[in-house]
Design an enzyme around this catalytic site. Structure first.
Site, PDB file in Angstrom:
ATOM      1  N   GLY A 211     -19.033 -22.318   3.847  1.00 33.00           N
ATOM      2  CA  GLY A 211     -20.284 -21.572   3.812  1.00 33.00           C
ATOM      3  C   GLY A 211     -20.352 -20.517   4.884  1.00 33.00           C
ATOM      4  O   GLY A 211     -19.390 -19.777   5.097  1.00 33.00           O
TER       5      GLY A 211
ATOM      6  N   ASP B 235     -16.322  -8.929   0.615  1.00 38.20           N
ATOM      7  CA  ASP B 235     -17.179  -7.812   0.189  1.00 38.20           C
ATOM      8  C   ASP B 235     -18.319  -8.333  -0.684  1.00 38.20           C
ATOM      9  O   ASP B 235     -19.460  -7.870  -0.579  1.00 38.20           O
ATOM     10  CB  ASP B 235     -16.364  -6.771  -0.583  1.00 38.20           C
ATOM     11  CG  ASP B 235     -15.206  -6.217   0.240  1.00 38.20           C
ATOM     12  OD1 ASP B 235     -15.375  -6.056   1.463  1.00 38.20           O
ATOM     13  OD2 ASP B 235     -14.138  -5.961  -0.350  1.00 38.20           O
TER      14      ASP B 235
ATOM     15  N   TYR C 152       0.817  -1.213   0.000  1.00 45.90           N
ATOM     16  CA  TYR C 152       0.000   0.000   0.000  1.00 45.90           C
ATOM     17  C   TYR C 152       0.857   1.271   0.000  1.00 45.90           C
ATOM     18  O   TYR C 152       1.903   1.335   0.632  1.00 45.90           O
ATOM     19  CB  TYR C 152      -0.892   0.039   1.249  1.00 45.90           C
ATOM     20  CG  TYR C 152      -1.910  -1.064   1.324  1.00 45.90           C
ATOM     21  CD1 TYR C 152      -3.115  -0.968   0.633  1.00 45.90           C
ATOM     22  CD2 TYR C 152      -1.674  -2.207   2.085  1.00 45.90           C
ATOM     23  CE1 TYR C 152      -4.058  -1.982   0.704  1.00 45.90           C
ATOM     24  CE2 TYR C 152      -2.621  -3.228   2.161  1.00 45.90           C
ATOM     25  CZ  TYR C 152      -3.805  -3.111   1.467  1.00 45.90           C
ATOM     26  OH  TYR C 152      -4.739  -4.108   1.535  1.00 45.90           O
TER      27      TYR C 152
ATOM     28  N   ALA D  67     -13.776 -11.327  -1.887  1.00 41.05           N
ATOM     29  CA  ALA D  67     -14.792 -12.358  -1.623  1.00 41.05           C
ATOM     30  C   ALA D  67     -15.678 -11.960  -0.449  1.00 41.05           C
ATOM     31  O   ALA D  67     -16.900 -12.139  -0.487  1.00 41.05           O
ATOM     32  CB  ALA D  67     -14.117 -13.698  -1.359  1.00 41.05           C
TER      33      ALA D  67
END
Length: 325
Positions: free
Chosen positions: A233, A261, A106, A259
Site C-alpha cells: 500500500g 504513474d 531506449y 503502476a
C-alpha cells in the site's frame, strides 16, 4: 485557452512491446504503444474526467505524429507541444515478462524532447492550470530540459499553483548517483506533494523507514509526502496527520511499468476533486484511489492500459470493500 486542471511535461516515446517472452534480440513481432511517465499521468487524469495538458517537443516524423494522435484520442490537450524538424522522436523496445520487471532498451539520445529549452516555456499556458505534475525524468534527460523543468517549477510556485513531484529515478540517465540525488531533492523540496517509492526514498534521503523519509521532505517545506510501498500500500504524512493505507492484492502481476504513474493519477484526481486538499478523510480516500489504480496498472501489459474511467474506478473500489477479488 480554456483552464486546465493539471499540466505536465516530459518526453514521450513510441514503445515497441514484444509479443512473446524472450531476449529482445530474438523477438520478431512487436506491438507499438505510447510510453512516457508524464503522458501516462495526463492520460490517466483525462480518463477520470479532468482537463489535462502535456507539453514537450516531438520530431517531425511518424513517431511524433503517432504520439500526438494518441494523446488527442485520449482528450489530452497538446496545444503547446512543439514539432522539431531537426531532431527525431525517441523510441524504446520492451520485453514481455511473466514474472518481474521487463527489460527496456531506449533510443532517445539527442531526441526532439531533449531539446526542450526554457525559451519554449509558455507562461500563459502553464498558468491556465491549477496544478502541475512533474517527475525527475526531465531533470535527467538533458541540461536544457532540466533548465525548462526548473523554470516551470519556479514559475508555477511563484504564481501560487500547487506542484506534485514523483522522483521517477532513472540512474542510467545520470552521470553520477550524487548528481541525481542533489538535483532530484532540489526540485522535490520545492513541491507541495512528493510521491517517492520506498526504494527511491532510501536513495534520496539515506533513511530506511517511511516515516523518516517523509519527515525529511516535510522539514524542507513539503506539505504532503506519500510513499509507495508496492502491494503493501502506501504511507502518507503531513504536518498534522500520518498513516498507512493498505494495498490491494492482485492475483497476477502482468507488467509493473506505469503502476507508479497510475498511483499519481489516483492521488491527484482525489486531491484535485476535493476542496479541502489535505483534510484527513479526503487524503485517505485519495491514497485509496492511488492504490486502486496502481493495482489495476500491474494487471495490464501496456504502460497505461489499465487506467480506468471514474465509474470503473468506483466500481473496482467497491468490489475491494465488499471483499470481491
Amino acid at each position: 485557452m480554456n483552464s486546465l486542471d493539471v499540466i505536465t511535461f516530459g518526453e514521450a516515446m513510441a514503445m515497441f512491446m514484444a509479443e512473446q517472452p524472450g531476449p529482445l534480440h530474438e523477438i520478431k513481432h512487436y506491438t507499438k504503444e505510447l510510453a512516457g511517465a508524464e503522458t501516462n499521468v495526463a492520460i490517466g487524469l483525462a480518463r477520470l474526467g479532468l482537463r489535462a495538458g502535456w507539453v514537450s517537443k516531438v520530431g517531425n516524423d511518424p513517431f511524433g505524429t503517432f504520439i500526438m494522435k494518441r494523446l488527442q484520442e485520449e482528450s489530452v490537450n497538446t496545444d503547446c507541444v512543439l514539432v522539431d524538424s531537426e531532431h527525431a522522436t525517441g523510441f524504446q523496445i520492451k520485453s514481455k515478462v511473466e514474472v518481474g520487471d521487463p527489460e527496456v532498451c531506449y533510443f532517445r539520445k539527442n531526441s526532439a524532447a531533449s531539446h526542450l529549452h526554457p525559451s519554449d516555456f509558455n507562461q500563459n499556458y502553464f498558468l491556465a492550470a491549477k496544478h502541475m505534475h512533474m517527475t525527475g525524468i526531465p531533470l535527467a534527460v538533458s541540461a536544457s530540459m532540466r533548465d525548462f523543468a526548473l523554470h516551470a517549477l519556479t514559475a508555477m510556485k511563484a504564481a501560487g499553483r500547487t506542484v506534485s513531484f514523483d522522483p521517477n529515478l532513472r540512474p542510467t540517465l545520470w552521470t553520477s548517483k550524487e548528481e541525481m540525488v542533489v538535483t532530484i531533492n532540489e526540485a522535490a523540496k520545492q513541491a507541495n506533494y512528493v510521491l517517492p517509492g520506498i526504494e527511491e526514498g532510501k536513495i534520496l534521503t539515506g533513511y530506511e523507514n517511511p516515516e523518516d523519509i517523509a519527515s525529511y521532505y516535510l522539514e524542507a517545506g513539503v506539505e504532503l509526502v506519500v510513499i509507495k510501498l508496492g502491494e503493501q500500500g502506501a504511507f502518507f504524512k503531513t504536518a498534522k496527520e500520518q498513516g498507512m493505507v493498505e494495498g490491494i492484492k492482485v492475483k497476477q502481476i502482468v507488467d509493473t511499468v506505469g503502476a507508479g504513474d497510475g498511483f499519481a493519477v489516483g492521488l491527484l484526481s482525489g486531491l484535485l476533486q476535493n476542496d479541502s486538499l489535505l483534510q484527513n478523510d479526503s487524503l485517505i480516500q485519495s491514497v485509496m484511489r492511488a492504490n486502486a489504480i496502481g493495482s489495476l496498472a500491474v494487471q495490464s501489459p501496456g504502460d497505461n492500459d489499465g487506467y480506468p474511467a471514474e465509474q470503473q474506478l468506483q466500481r473496482y473500489m467497491e468490489l475491494q470493500t465488499e471483499g470481491v477479488k
